[in-house]
Motif scaffolding. Structure first.
Motif, PDB file in Angstrom:
ATOM      1  N   LYS A 276       0.862  -1.178   0.000  1.00 32.02           N
ATOM      2  CA  LYS A 276       0.000   0.000   0.000  1.00 32.02           C
ATOM      3  C   LYS A 276       0.901   1.231   0.000  1.00 32.02           C
ATOM      4  CE  LYS A 276      -3.323  -2.357   3.037  1.00 32.02           C
ATOM      5  NZ  LYS A 276      -3.939  -2.336   4.400  1.00 32.02           N
ATOM      6  N   TRP A 277       0.409   2.318  -0.546  1.00 35.89           N
ATOM      7  CA  TRP A 277       1.159   3.576  -0.493  1.00 35.89           C
ATOM      8  C   TRP A 277       0.197   4.755  -0.509  1.00 35.89           C
ATOM      9  CZ3 TRP A 277       6.189   4.002   0.566  1.00 35.89           C
ATOM     10  CH2 TRP A 277       6.721   5.300   0.546  1.00 35.89           C
ATOM     11  N   ASP A 322      -1.755   1.081  -9.331  1.00 36.86           N
ATOM     12  CA  ASP A 322      -2.057   2.336  -8.643  1.00 36.86           C
ATOM     13  C   ASP A 322      -1.113   2.565  -7.474  1.00 36.86           C
ATOM     14  OD1 ASP A 322      -3.176   0.219  -7.204  1.00 36.86           O
ATOM     15  OD2 ASP A 322      -4.937   1.362  -6.570  1.00 36.86           O
ATOM     16  N   VAL A 323      -0.743   1.477  -6.777  1.00 40.79           N
ATOM     17  CA  VAL A 323       0.225   1.591  -5.678  1.00 40.79           C
ATOM     18  C   VAL A 323       1.594   1.990  -6.228  1.00 40.79           C
ATOM     19  CG1 VAL A 323       1.423   0.330  -3.843  1.00 40.79           C
ATOM     20  CG2 VAL A 323      -1.021  -0.076  -4.253  1.00 40.79           C
ATOM     21  N   PHE A 324       2.002   1.332  -7.295  1.00 43.30           N
ATOM     22  CA  PHE A 324       3.277   1.656  -7.939  1.00 43.30           C
ATOM     23  C   PHE A 324       3.349   3.134  -8.324  1.00 43.30           C
ATOM     24  CE2 PHE A 324       5.189   1.550 -12.445  1.00 43.30           C
ATOM     25  CZ  PHE A 324       6.396   2.090 -12.016  1.00 43.30           C
ATOM     26  N   GLY A 357       3.959  -6.283 -19.061  1.00 44.40           N
ATOM     27  CA  GLY A 357       3.263  -7.506 -18.669  1.00 44.40           C
ATOM     28  C   GLY A 357       2.405  -7.378 -17.430  1.00 44.40           C
ATOM     29  N   ARG A 358       2.032  -6.159 -17.074  1.00 42.45           N
ATOM     30  CA  ARG A 358       1.148  -5.976 -15.918  1.00 42.45           C
ATOM     31  C   ARG A 358      -0.267  -6.435 -16.262  1.00 42.45           C
ATOM     32  NH1 ARG A 358       3.340  -2.896 -11.905  1.00 42.45           N
ATOM     33  NH2 ARG A 358       5.346  -1.915 -12.407  1.00 42.45           N
ATOM     34  N   SER A 359      -0.939  -7.032 -15.284  1.00 42.93           N
ATOM     35  CA  SER A 359      -2.287  -7.557 -15.517  1.00 42.93           C
ATOM     36  C   SER A 359      -3.376  -6.514 -15.274  1.00 42.93           C
ATOM     37  CB  SER A 359      -2.541  -8.774 -14.617  1.00 42.93           C
ATOM     38  OG  SER A 359      -2.447  -8.409 -13.245  1.00 42.93           O
ATOM     39  N   ASP A 360      -3.003  -5.365 -14.696  1.00 44.74           N
ATOM     40  CA  ASP A 360      -4.013  -4.372 -14.308  1.00 44.74           C
ATOM     41  C   ASP A 360      -3.805  -3.031 -15.010  1.00 44.74           C
ATOM     42  OD1 ASP A 360      -1.652  -3.820 -12.995  1.00 44.74           O
ATOM     43  OD2 ASP A 360      -2.566  -3.409 -11.047  1.00 44.74           O
ATOM     44  N   ASP A 372       2.525   1.673 -21.452  1.00 43.44           N
ATOM     45  CA  ASP A 372       1.927   2.102 -20.186  1.00 43.44           C
ATOM     46  C   ASP A 372       1.910   3.634 -20.188  1.00 43.44           C
ATOM     47  OD1 ASP A 372       1.288   2.771 -17.576  1.00 43.44           O
ATOM     48  OD2 ASP A 372       2.589   1.265 -16.668  1.00 43.44           O
ATOM     49  N   ARG A 373       0.854   4.205 -20.714  1.00 37.47           N
ATOM     50  CA  ARG A 373       0.780   5.651 -20.894  1.00 37.47           C
ATOM     51  C   ARG A 373       0.810   6.396 -19.566  1.00 37.47           C
ATOM     52  NH1 ARG A 373       1.917   9.402 -24.590  1.00 37.47           N
ATOM     53  NH2 ARG A 373       0.982   8.075 -26.231  1.00 37.47           N
ATOM     54  N   LYS A 374       0.183   5.853 -18.534  1.00 37.58           N
ATOM     55  CA  LYS A 374       0.186   6.534 -17.236  1.00 37.58           C
ATOM     56  C   LYS A 374       1.604   6.644 -16.674  1.00 37.58           C
ATOM     57  CE  LYS A 374      -4.536   5.512 -15.686  1.00 37.58           C
ATOM     58  NZ  LYS A 374      -5.367   4.881 -14.631  1.00 37.58           N
ATOM     59  N   LEU A 375       2.388   5.576 -16.815  1.00 40.28           N
ATOM     60  CA  LEU A 375       3.764   5.625 -16.339  1.00 40.28           C
ATOM     61  C   LEU A 375       4.586   6.603 -17.169  1.00 40.28           C
ATOM     62  CD1 LEU A 375       6.133   4.717 -14.610  1.00 40.28           C
ATOM     63  CD2 LEU A 375       6.365   2.704 -16.082  1.00 40.28           C
ATOM     64  N   LEU A 376       4.412   6.564 -18.474  1.00 41.74           N
ATOM     65  CA  LEU A 376       5.134   7.491 -19.331  1.00 41.74           C
ATOM     66  C   LEU A 376       4.809   8.940 -18.970  1.00 41.74           C
ATOM     67  CD1 LEU A 376       6.881   8.265 -21.734  1.00 41.74           C
ATOM     68  CD2 LEU A 376       4.893   7.911 -23.216  1.00 41.74           C
ATOM     69  N   ASP A 377       3.533   9.250 -18.779  1.00 41.30           N
ATOM     70  CA  ASP A 377       3.142  10.618 -18.434  1.00 41.30           C
ATOM     71  C   ASP A 377       3.739  11.051 -17.103  1.00 41.30           C
ATOM     72  OD1 ASP A 377       1.694  10.848 -20.773  1.00 41.30           O
ATOM     73  OD2 ASP A 377      -0.260  10.476 -19.843  1.00 41.30           O
ATOM     74  N   LEU A 378       3.822  10.116 -16.150  1.00 38.94           N
ATOM     75  CA  LEU A 378       4.390  10.433 -14.847  1.00 38.94           C
ATOM     76  C   LEU A 378       5.859  10.824 -14.971  1.00 38.94           C
ATOM     77  CD1 LEU A 378       4.315  10.500 -11.721  1.00 38.94           C
ATOM     78  CD2 LEU A 378       4.850   8.051 -11.768  1.00 38.94           C
ATOM     79  N   ILE A 379       6.632  10.014 -15.674  1.00 35.02           N
ATOM     80  CA  ILE A 379       8.073  10.294 -15.717  1.00 35.02           C
ATOM     81  C   ILE A 379       8.395  11.457 -16.647  1.00 35.02           C
ATOM     82  CG2 ILE A 379       8.687   7.961 -15.032  1.00 35.02           C
ATOM     83  CD1 ILE A 379       9.323   7.270 -17.860  1.00 35.02           C
ATOM     84  N   LYS A 380       7.537  11.714 -17.616  1.00 38.61           N
ATOM     85  CA  LYS A 380       7.782  12.861 -18.512  1.00 38.61           C
ATOM     86  C   LYS A 380       7.656  14.181 -17.775  1.00 38.61           C
ATOM     87  CE  LYS A 380       5.799  13.192 -22.497  1.00 38.61           C
ATOM     88  NZ  LYS A 380       4.734  13.137 -23.538  1.00 38.61           N
ATOM     89  N   LYS A 381       6.763  14.253 -16.802  1.00 39.43           N
ATOM     90  CA  LYS A 381       6.492  15.545 -16.157  1.00 39.43           C
ATOM     91  C   LYS A 381       7.481  15.884 -15.055  1.00 39.43           C
ATOM     92  CE  LYS A 381       3.153  14.049 -12.626  1.00 39.43           C
ATOM     93  NZ  LYS A 381       1.734  14.130 -12.167  1.00 39.43           N
ATOM     94  N   MET A 382       8.333  14.921 -14.666  1.00 38.84           N
ATOM     95  CA  MET A 382       9.281  15.174 -13.580  1.00 38.84           C
ATOM     96  C   MET A 382      10.511  15.950 -14.064  1.00 38.84           C
ATOM     97  SD  MET A 382       7.983  14.111 -10.866  1.00 38.84           S
ATOM     98  CE  MET A 382       6.574  13.144 -10.346  1.00 38.84           C
TER      99      MET A 382
END
Length: 382
Positions: A276-277, A322-324, A357-360, A372-382
């Motif tokens: 959890k996070w 979502d936790v990641f 290979g994530r199932s969710d 994984d667009r959500k991950l890409l968007d996260l790291i692009k904005k940092m």
């Protein structure tokens, strides 16, 4: 892929050494407050040369991959290399100390081709010996000696770094750096993954780092050198803070998040508390505050004028997405607001933004890859 058996002992990965002097680059405007002497590079680890056996290597990185990185705003690639990858020897038996010097020029040319392609797309390349003569954080290849205790291993280590420094003698430090050794530690048996592990004594680490650095600077005094911290990357090394060597930290803390259910990192991966996070996980409450405490030593180094970069970070694909993302957002925000750049482990694969290979995850098709667009968007904005 199997990533980091040593996490089972620490649950953490971080690294550091120090820097000052001609090899380092001036801070960019967004780094002024944090005083980081290294640029705030953002990018990826590419695993083309990660395996000591070329027949077991990953599919080669394509130029399109590098173009995508550039188009998305990234400017950094780290190449974790296993030195046996670019040697010629009989692979049906264990390597001998003499064979450690038998360079396979064709394999070196393959590495050089990727370096050239990265430079074509304005990506800084950081060459790293993930496996060096006499040491690797992972076992799986029989080393003929111990880098920390045997002069023959140190001589070979310096030979390899001098070769790379000479090959890129006239390449600017804006375009290439030399990351000496991936996540060092002292291990009782270099060829037993689970043998007793401890810190490398400070003066021993200094001797090895300085010898390799001098072998590099022999070819070009302005070559930029980076090194990982002690205890498989978790500890700052005071004994080398006066040297012209930058530091590399890690973004894997805590391991229950970054390596949830990873069989190589947990003794009992099927019976772990759900991550959890933020939240209570097992006997610990996980939160941004613990990350701020964890990264404080690295931030202090930056504020003292030491160049710091996070050479590896990310999360295996069994942690709920979502936790990641919640955890990783805090990790990257702490690094970024202190002028520290980062490199995701990896670009394509279990830790990556493509084909993880994530199932969710609802993946987006990207030229035949699963993005994984959500991950890409996260790291692009940092």
């Amino acid at each position: 892929m199997q990533r980091r058996t040593f996490i089972q002992n620490t649950g953490v990965l971080t690294a550091a050494l120090t820097t000052a002097g001609p090899g380092l680059l001036a801070s960019s405007p967004q780094q002024t407050a944090a005083k980081n002497k290294l640029p705030k590079w953002k990018g990826f680890n590419l695993l083309d040369f990660f395996s000591p056996d070329p027949s077991k290597s990953r599919r080669a990185t394509q130029e399109d991959h590098l173009k995508w990185m550039q188009d998305w705003g990234f400017d950094f690639v780290r190449l974790p290399m296993a030195y046996p990858y670019y040697l010629k020897f009989d692979r049906s038996r264990n390597i001998t100390p003499d064979e450690v010097y038998q360079i396979d020029q064709q394999a070196v040319d393959q590495i050089d081709q990727l370096v050239s392609l990265a430079h074509k797309h304005n990506l800084h390349i950081s060459l790293n010996l993930h496996r060096a003569p006499g040491y690797c954080v992972n076992a799986g290849f029989n080393e003929p000696y111990n880098l920390w205790t045997d002069k023959a291993a140190l001589d070979a280590f310096c030979f390899h770094w001098n070769m790379w420094a000479k090959r890129y003698k006239n390449v600017s430090s804006k375009k290439i750096s030399f990351d000496l050794l991936n996540e060092p530690s002292m291990r009782a048996d270099m060829n037993d993954q689970h043998s007793k592990r401890s810190s490398v004594p400070g003066e021993v680490y200094r001797q090895v780092a300085l010898a390799a650095s001098e072998a590099i600077w022999k070819e070009n005094k302005s070559h930029l050198i980076i090194a990982d911290g002690n205890d498989t990357g978790s500890s700052v090394i005071p004994s080398i803070t006066d040297l012209n060597i930058a530091q590399s930290c890690r973004g894997y803390n805590p391991g229950i998040i970054s390596h949830y259910k990873a069989p190589w990192a947990n003794k009992d991966p099927d019976h772990l508390p759900e991550p959890k996070w933020p939240g209570q996980v097992g006997d610990k409450y996980l939160s941004r505050a613990m990350l701020e405490t964890f990264y404080q030593p690295w931030i202090e180094l930056v504020n003292k004028g030491v160049g710091v970069h996070c050479g590896e970070c990310g999360c295996w694909n069994k942690t709920p997405h979502d936790v990641f993302l919640a955890w990783f957002g805090d990790v990257l925000n702490i690094l970024s607001t202190n002028g520290i750049g980062f490199a995701l482990w990896e670009f394509i694969g279990d830790f990556g933004i493509l084909n993880s290979g994530r199932s969710d995850v609802s993946y987006e098709d990207w030229h035949g890859y699963k993005l994984d667009r959500k991950l890409l968007d996260l790291i692009k904005k940092m």
